[in-house]
Design a protein around this motif. Sequence first.
Motif, short mmCIF file in Angstrom:
data_model
loop_
_atom_site.label_atom_id
_atom_site.label_comp_id
_atom_site.label_asym_id
_atom_site.label_seq_id
_atom_site.Cartn_x
_atom_site.Cartn_y
_atom_site.Cartn_z
N PHE A 1 0.87 -1.18 0.00
CA PHE A 1 0.00 0.00 0.00
C PHE A 1 0.91 1.23 0.00
N ASP A 2 0.86 1.99 -1.08
CA ASP A 2 1.71 3.17 -1.19
C ASP A 2 0.87 4.41 -1.45
N GLY A 3 1.14 5.46 -0.69
CA GLY A 3 0.33 6.66 -0.89
C GLY A 3 1.07 7.92 -0.50
N ALA A 4 0.41 9.04 -0.74
CA ALA A 4 1.01 10.32 -0.42
C ALA A 4 -0.06 11.28 0.09
N VAL A 5 0.38 12.20 0.92
CA VAL A 5 -0.50 13.25 1.42
C VAL A 5 0.15 14.59 1.16
N ALA A 6 -0.66 15.54 0.69
CA ALA A 6 -0.18 16.89 0.46
C ALA A 6 -1.13 17.87 1.12
N ASP A 7 -0.76 19.12 1.12
CA ASP A 7 -1.58 20.19 1.73
C ASP A 7 -1.86 19.86 3.20
N ARG A 8 -3.12 19.71 3.56
CA ARG A 8 -3.46 19.35 4.94
C ARG A 8 -4.12 17.97 4.99
N ALA A 9 -3.88 17.18 3.97
CA ALA A 9 -4.51 15.86 3.90
C ALA A 9 -3.89 14.90 4.92
N ARG A 10 -4.67 13.89 5.26
CA ARG A 10 -4.17 12.86 6.19
C ARG A 10 -4.42 11.48 5.60
N LEU B 1 4.43 9.07 1.42
CA LEU B 1 5.18 10.29 1.14
C LEU B 1 4.40 11.45 1.75
N VAL B 2 5.06 12.24 2.55
CA VAL B 2 4.41 13.41 3.14
C VAL B 2 4.97 14.64 2.43
N VAL C 1 7.10 6.58 6.70
CA VAL C 1 6.34 7.83 6.59
C VAL C 1 7.37 8.94 6.53
N GLY C 2 7.35 9.74 5.49
CA GLY C 2 8.33 10.82 5.45
C GLY C 2 8.30 11.59 4.16
N PRO C 3 9.11 12.64 4.11
CA PRO C 3 9.16 13.47 2.90
C PRO C 3 9.94 12.76 1.80
N VAL C 4 10.08 13.44 0.68
CA VAL C 4 10.85 12.90 -0.44
C VAL C 4 12.25 12.55 0.04
N ASP C 5 12.69 11.37 -0.31
CA ASP C 5 13.97 10.86 0.15
C ASP C 5 15.13 11.77 -0.27
N GLU C 6 15.92 12.16 0.73
CA GLU C 6 17.04 13.07 0.51
C GLU C 6 18.06 12.47 -0.47
N GLU C 7 18.31 11.18 -0.33
CA GLU C 7 19.30 10.52 -1.20
C GLU C 7 18.85 10.53 -2.66
N GLN C 8 17.55 10.30 -2.86
CA GLN C 8 17.03 10.30 -4.24
C GLN C 8 17.12 11.69 -4.83
N ARG C 9 16.75 12.67 -4.03
CA ARG C 9 16.83 14.04 -4.51
C ARG C 9 18.27 14.42 -4.85
N PHE C 10 19.20 14.06 -3.96
CA PHE C 10 20.62 14.35 -4.18
C PHE C 10 21.11 13.69 -5.47
N TYR C 11 20.69 12.45 -5.66
CA TYR C 11 21.13 11.72 -6.84
C TYR C 11 20.73 12.46 -8.12
N LEU C 12 19.46 12.86 -8.19
CA LEU C 12 19.00 13.55 -9.40
C LEU C 12 19.67 14.92 -9.54
N GLU C 13 19.83 15.62 -8.43
CA GLU C 13 20.48 16.94 -8.50
C GLU C 13 21.93 16.80 -8.94
N SER C 14 22.56 15.71 -8.54
CA SER C 14 23.97 15.53 -8.90
C SER C 14 24.12 15.33 -10.41
N ARG C 15 22.99 15.03 -11.08
CA ARG C 15 23.05 14.89 -12.54
C ARG C 15 22.71 16.22 -13.22
N GLY C 16 22.43 17.25 -12.41
CA GLY C 16 22.16 18.57 -12.96
C GLY C 16 20.69 18.91 -13.02
#
Lengths: 455, 240
Positions: A328-337, A362-363, A391-406
């Motif tokens: 079960f995979d999901g995400a919440v944005a704004d003020r959703a729960r 994903l929060v 439960v958490g925000p966008v993974d820092e490692e994944q974000r870093f990986y993509l940013e490291s590619r520009g």
Amino acid sequence: MRERRARAWERFAVAPMPGQKDEAWRYSRVGDLDLGSFAPAVLAPRAEEHADLVSAARDLARSLGPCRALAVTVPGGVIAVELPGGTGEQLRVAGSRSAEDLPVGLGSIAGLSGIFGELHDAFLGEVLTISVPPGTVLDAPVVVVNIAGTPPGKDDLGRLASFPRTFVELGAGASATVVEVALDAAEGVIIETPQGRATTLRASGEGQHMRTATPGASSTSSASLVVPVTELDVGERARLSYVSVQALGRESWQIATQASRVATGGEIISYSAGLGGLYARVSTLCSLDGEGARSTLLAAYLGTGEQVHDFETVQDHRAPSSASELVFDGAVADRARSAYNGLIRIRRGAHGADAFQTNHNLVLSEGAHADSIPNLQIEENDVRCSHASTVGPVDEEQRFYLESRGVEPAEAERLVVAGFFREAARRAPLSGVGRWVEEEMAARLEAGRRVTGGG
Amino acid sequence: MSDHVLVLEGLRVSVAGTEVLRGVDLTVRSGEVHALMGPNGSGKSTLAHVLMGKGGYEVTAGAVTLDGADLLAMGTWERAAAGLFLAMQQPVEVPGVGLAQVLEATGRDTSNLAGEAQDLGLDGAIIDRSLNVDLSGGEKKRSETLQLAMLRPSIAVLDEVDTGLDVDGLRLVAGRLRRAVEEWGMGVLAITHFRRLLSVLRPDAVHVLLGGRVVESGGAELAEKLEQSGYEVYAGAAGT
């Protein structure tokens, strides 16, 4: 049937409303539900009054790919059953209102209890039965479109509650795919195409080429209450793919039960997409009754605005060498729960059982919140069990990986989130549904961001 | 040949209050291959991460410039845009995001992607598959090299790009990297434990990192010496 309803009504009348102290409803919004503001559909719906909805449901089914059979329900009952894949003895899709027509196993899988179970039974109008005889392999899915709420132009009926009931039975060795879509009549949209107007029930209504079919409808009058119950009876060595897409309006309430029972050597793959609803609860209850029975239980959900998505799951292993996998995979944005409460139960005698459960959340905003509660109840040795939840925000490692590619930070985050939804949506056992859910999630997230000015 | 230069001067870095790099000086120019060797825990990966701007590291002293610009003041994506590339030791899985999608997000021309993938012995399907998901260790390193080949960085930091590769994989990856040095004058800082990579990359310089400091620099022959003697000869050299 009348007697059945009357007994249920008596039980409903004395059943307590669940509160947040009740563990199963701890993260719900059920305290805000004003049951008295909804009216059940009293009369059986007349098909001829709903020709436009049937036509729209047909378009929707067609957009998902080939279709073996189509059934359409509105509050009160079934308004259409069509078999574009041809009739014949091998498949029965029919609504039944009288006790003698009800499927034998009705109620034996969902085991309804509690106030909403009684409510469902008290107002049960018509049961849609999908029956696939032994050995029959359906080459295309059976699509069921459950339209909730008050249809456009019928405002005098008030805010309608509906209690759709679907019973699916697969005989030994049968194989089938069943798709159920939940939509609000008031959220129906009209697509303006260069060729002219085409009515559709694609529930987004957020693209600029679409507009709602009832522009004047206030959010209150478009709210609906749906208490659907689906029972799935998978026979020996049978294989069922069950897909459920909940795309109700943002003001609507849903308390759904999806219960399955799998016999020896049988298999179910179920997929549930949670998109709409102010409060949408789904209980996914899977009982592995026969040796070697298998289940794969999947869900993808996205909450934006003020939405609450609430999931309860039970993987009930009652037989040896039964196997279940839940993602079960999901995400919440704004003020959703969102809330996930999942139980793996291995009963005595279910030796060699293999159960897996994972829930990732994903929060996406600071005001959003997700809870994930896995539970294990193991009464047998020699079993394999595992569960994982995040439960958490966008993974820092994944974000870093993509940013490291520009890739710029905002775009990197967008890619990771879109990828998360793509993976979750595309697990759907029907590719047409996977694509639809993926597009729908991207559109809803984008729309939410435009409204809040975030992102 | 282009003319780029990465300069590290007296770089000191702490992780959670513990100093890991204690004053590193290095200069890597276009067309040069530098090997950085050292035992586990000597600070090699820290150096790679700090250069790319990964979080969790505190630069306490020193400076890093790329073509004269202050690298440490840039965000990670800006460093990449400025021409720096880091081939990661353990590339993270990014479900649902394909390699082609990432390259397109950087505005790169991806027309020769399939050909480059084939040159590295990668199945063309890798282009649309989720990044690093269900890839073997070796495939991940080939994928890193493929991205490098597409992004054509001026300076590449390779953090153990040779681990996980089999003999054939190593030959293809090292060969592609060497060609990058020759094709567009890519400068290389290669972190490695093994001489096999270096025999193809042909380093101009080998540096030994120990206890957060470069304790010896030399030519390619230094790598050979290290392979025989290990790092024990430097015992005490790192100091504290």
